[in-house]
Scaffold this motif. Sequence first.
Motif, mmCIF file in Angstrom:
data_model
loop_
_atom_site.group_PDB
_atom_site.id
_atom_site.type_symbol
_atom_site.label_atom_id
_atom_site.label_comp_id
_atom_site.label_asym_id
_atom_site.label_seq_id
_atom_site.Cartn_x
_atom_site.Cartn_y
_atom_site.Cartn_z
ATOM 1 N N PRO A 107 10.091 -4.729 2.465
ATOM 2 C CA PRO A 107 9.055 -4.175 3.522
ATOM 3 C C PRO A 107 7.709 -4.124 2.756
ATOM 4 C CG PRO A 107 10.472 -2.570 2.401
ATOM 5 C CD PRO A 107 11.257 -3.769 2.017
ATOM 6 N N THR A 152 4.708 -2.177 1.594
ATOM 7 C CA THR A 152 4.452 -0.842 1.113
ATOM 8 C C THR A 152 3.007 -0.813 0.427
ATOM 9 O OG1 THR A 152 5.403 -1.376 -1.007
ATOM 10 C CG2 THR A 152 6.931 -0.521 0.676
ATOM 11 N N ALA A 169 1.224 -2.702 2.931
ATOM 12 C CA ALA A 169 1.259 -2.070 4.295
ATOM 13 C C ALA A 169 0.040 -1.819 4.825
ATOM 14 C CB ALA A 169 2.165 -0.774 4.235
ATOM 15 N N SER A 227 8.898 -2.648 8.890
ATOM 16 C CA SER A 227 8.496 -2.047 7.280
ATOM 17 C C SER A 227 8.229 -0.555 7.437
ATOM 18 C CB SER A 227 7.129 -2.901 6.973
ATOM 19 O OG SER A 227 7.715 -4.208 6.731
ATOM 20 N N LYS A 228 7.710 -0.108 8.426
ATOM 21 C CA LYS A 228 7.493 1.175 8.675
ATOM 22 C C LYS A 228 8.781 2.021 8.800
ATOM 23 C CE LYS A 228 2.943 0.578 10.330
ATOM 24 N NZ LYS A 228 1.999 0.671 11.712
ATOM 25 N N GLU A 258 10.701 3.017 5.858
ATOM 26 C CA GLU A 258 10.164 4.037 5.223
ATOM 27 C C GLU A 258 10.928 5.441 5.813
ATOM 28 O OE1 GLU A 258 6.094 4.447 5.396
ATOM 29 O OE2 GLU A 258 5.679 2.516 4.153
ATOM 30 N N GLN A 259 11.367 5.096 7.157
ATOM 31 C CA GLN A 259 12.053 6.264 7.828
ATOM 32 C C GLN A 259 13.461 6.114 7.972
ATOM 33 O OE1 GLN A 259 10.114 5.740 11.761
ATOM 34 N NE2 GLN A 259 8.183 5.857 11.119
#
Length: 351
Positions: A36, A38, A42, A223-224, A227-228
């Motif tokens: 992803p 970052t 990002a 990708s976001k 993070e979740q």
Amino acid sequence: MSEPAPAARTARRLARAVDPYVAALLGTVLFATVLPATGAGAVAADTAADLAIGLLFFLYGARLSTREALHGLRQWKLHLLTGAGTFVLFPLLGLAAGGLVPFLLSDRLYTGLLFLCVVPSTVQSSIALTSTARGNVPAAICAGTYSSLFGMAATPLLAAWLIGSALSFSAAGLLSIATHLLLPFLAGQVLRRWLGGLLTRHRKPLGLLDRCSILLVVYTAFSKGMEQGIWHQITPVRLLALLLLAAGLLATALVTTSLAARRLGFCRADRITIVFCGSNKSLATGLPMAAVLFGGAAGLVILPLMLYHQLQLMVCAVVAARWAREPEDIPATPEPSLRVGPRTVEGEPSA
């Protein structure tokens, strides 16, 4: 020469059934899961995705022929019925699926299902399917165009009404929609007079650019989502339930639009157009809209739309091939002044 083994034949059938573009989308999801974006990457990916969304809607506006859109208003009954399938039938089915939460669907997956139900109809796939089945292709072009235009306003509003708390529909949110979607589209319409010929001559590379832009939007969204911890929010049982539910939505839409078109007395060619335009959903329009409306929470939300899109390609291709072999009953009314060619109307994969 010996015949291929059953396993090899099955693998070949599966390879033909899966649309290459959808396979690329799934590959992008896998890549975002493993690597992803970052940090500074990002931020760069977010900026590039915003620019890609603006470019997509600019090209949509530049490709749309205002003359053809106005010409198609003569078949307003057909367009009204396809619009009812897209923006009335689907939202009602989505609301009916609310009883599956939280037993089979999580809140986030149900949000994605509701978003799927308010996405406008596709253009290019509907045209290809209608043409294969010997339907009314000019009407399919206009129906997809009207759905996309109406969806620019209806999709955000219906999403805010049905999804509610999952969206922050503030003045800033409306400004973001206008900036990313509406203004580029209007700019494309204004510049179409000078760019229309250029876009037609270079439709293949521009179609590739469209698809790459959408892949970038998907990569940024997932990708976001990493993070979740989005993959901790979905179990195999819920993923299977989502797939079956998407299949049920498609089957219901196909049957309902077909029965309604027949009951209202449309000819065979128009019925074909109504079925395909009223049951298909646009991946090319829906994914950028989800990125704007949901921001960093778009990862899991777009999964139902991606699954539905693959199902509609496979199922509707079979239906179109079957209808192509059936005899015609009443020929469609010709549209002599509307030129239909092999040009790309919307940047999404054909069926």
